[in-house]
Design a protein around this motif. Structure first.
Motif, PDB file in Angstrom:
ATOM      1  N   ARG A  93      79.626  93.836  68.252  1.00  0.00           N
ATOM      2  CA  ARG A  93      78.224  94.267  68.371  1.00  0.00           C
ATOM      3  C   ARG A  93      77.381  93.820  67.176  1.00  0.00           C
ATOM      4  O   ARG A  93      76.199  94.162  67.097  1.00  0.00           O
ATOM      5  CB  ARG A  93      78.150  95.776  68.492  1.00  0.00           C
ATOM      6  N   GLU A  94      78.007  93.122  66.246  1.00  0.00           N
ATOM      7  CA  GLU A  94      77.346  92.645  65.027  1.00  0.00           C
ATOM      8  C   GLU A  94      76.797  93.792  64.184  1.00  0.00           C
ATOM      9  O   GLU A  94      75.742  93.680  63.562  1.00  0.00           O
ATOM     10  CB  GLU A  94      76.273  91.620  65.360  1.00  0.00           C
ATOM     11  N   ASN A 125      83.790  85.662  70.816  1.00  0.00           N
ATOM     12  CA  ASN A 125      84.648  86.847  70.792  1.00  0.00           C
ATOM     13  C   ASN A 125      86.118  86.507  70.944  1.00  0.00           C
ATOM     14  O   ASN A 125      86.938  87.409  71.110  1.00  0.00           O
ATOM     15  CB  ASN A 125      84.243  87.819  71.905  1.00  0.00           C
ATOM     16  N   ILE A 126      86.471  85.236  70.860  1.00  0.00           N
ATOM     17  CA  ILE A 126      87.866  84.841  71.057  1.00  0.00           C
ATOM     18  C   ILE A 126      88.756  85.443  69.977  1.00  0.00           C
ATOM     19  O   ILE A 126      89.832  85.956  70.274  1.00  0.00           O
ATOM     20  CB  ILE A 126      87.990  83.302  71.096  1.00  0.00           C
ATOM     21  N   LEU A 183      86.799  96.358  65.535  1.00  0.00           N
ATOM     22  CA  LEU A 183      86.587  95.146  66.331  1.00  0.00           C
ATOM     23  C   LEU A 183      85.377  95.286  67.245  1.00  0.00           C
ATOM     24  O   LEU A 183      84.641  94.318  67.468  1.00  0.00           O
ATOM     25  CB  LEU A 183      87.837  94.818  67.143  1.00  0.00           C
ATOM     26  N   LYS A 184      85.143  96.493  67.752  1.00  0.00           N
ATOM     27  CA  LYS A 184      83.956  96.730  68.577  1.00  0.00           C
ATOM     28  C   LYS A 184      82.693  96.567  67.735  1.00  0.00           C
ATOM     29  O   LYS A 184      81.705  95.976  68.196  1.00  0.00           O
ATOM     30  CB  LYS A 184      84.019  98.142  69.183  1.00  0.00           C
ATOM     31  N   TYR A 185      82.727  97.066  66.495  1.00  0.00           N
ATOM     32  CA  TYR A 185      81.563  96.911  65.617  1.00  0.00           C
ATOM     33  C   TYR A 185      81.328  95.441  65.292  1.00  0.00           C
ATOM     34  O   TYR A 185      80.180  94.994  65.184  1.00  0.00           O
ATOM     35  CB  TYR A 185      81.742  97.697  64.322  1.00  0.00           C
ATOM     36  N   ILE A 186      82.394  94.675  65.136  1.00  0.00           N
ATOM     37  CA  ILE A 186      82.249  93.245  64.857  1.00  0.00           C
ATOM     38  C   ILE A 186      81.615  92.547  66.053  1.00  0.00           C
ATOM     39  O   ILE A 186      80.719  91.704  65.897  1.00  0.00           O
ATOM     40  CB  ILE A 186      83.610  92.626  64.491  1.00  0.00           C
TER      41      ILE A 186
END
Length: 160
Positions: free
Chosen positions: A76-77, A3-4, A71-74
């Motif tokens: 959470r995959e 998540n960096i 970015l939150k969706y990324i």
């Protein structure tokens, strides 16, 4: 560890939002008063300029919020979902709204350029006005690509 990059983007988006907040608090009122002094109805002009600038800021902050959602969706995959597509659509619409609001702001930039005898300022403002439209075009392309990727992903999920 993975998540960096999204955390870095969160910090960058937050820095952009903080910079805009500083501009709205300190620069916009001063600019509106300078422009308003050159007109007969100074208070009305100042109010219209501030309303336009603050509407652009509100739309921009809403656009930044949509970036945070992506970015939150990324993280959470679930980036390849219809939620990401709808966030991209909102970002595209916000970019078009910012372009319209900035176009309404161009006469004020003309007054500043005329007072300071700086014709390059107006050219720069017109150039900056093209940036949100270019950004909206890129987002529209990404939106179509994401829809195509979602379609391919759903086809592959059905074949397995």
């Amino acid at each position: 560890m993975k998540n960096i990059s999204t955390n870095f983007l969160r910090v960058a988006i937050s820095a952009i939002g903080l910079f805009l907040l500083v501009l709205c608090i300190f620069v916009a009122p001063k600019m509106a008063s300078i422009i308003g002094e050159t007109f007969y109805r100074a208070n009305l002009i100042k109010a219209l300029i501030l309303i336009d600038v603050y509407l652009m800021a509100i739309v921009f902050y809403f656009m930044l919020y949509q970036f945070f959602r992506i970015l939150k969706y990324i993280d959470r995959e679930t980036a390849f979902s219809n939620l990401s597509v709808s966030a991209l659509k909102v970002i595209r619409i916000c970019s078009v709204i910012i372009t319209i609001l900035f176009t309404l702001f161009l006469p004020a930039v003309y007054v500043i350029a005329n007072e300071d005898d700086a014709p390059g300022l107006l050219l720069m403002a017109i150039g900056f006005n093209g940036l949100p439209i270019m950004f909206a075009t890129i987002i529209a392309i990404l939106e179509k690509l994401l829809l195509k990727a979602i379609e391919i992903k759903s086809e592959n999920d059905l074949t397995v």
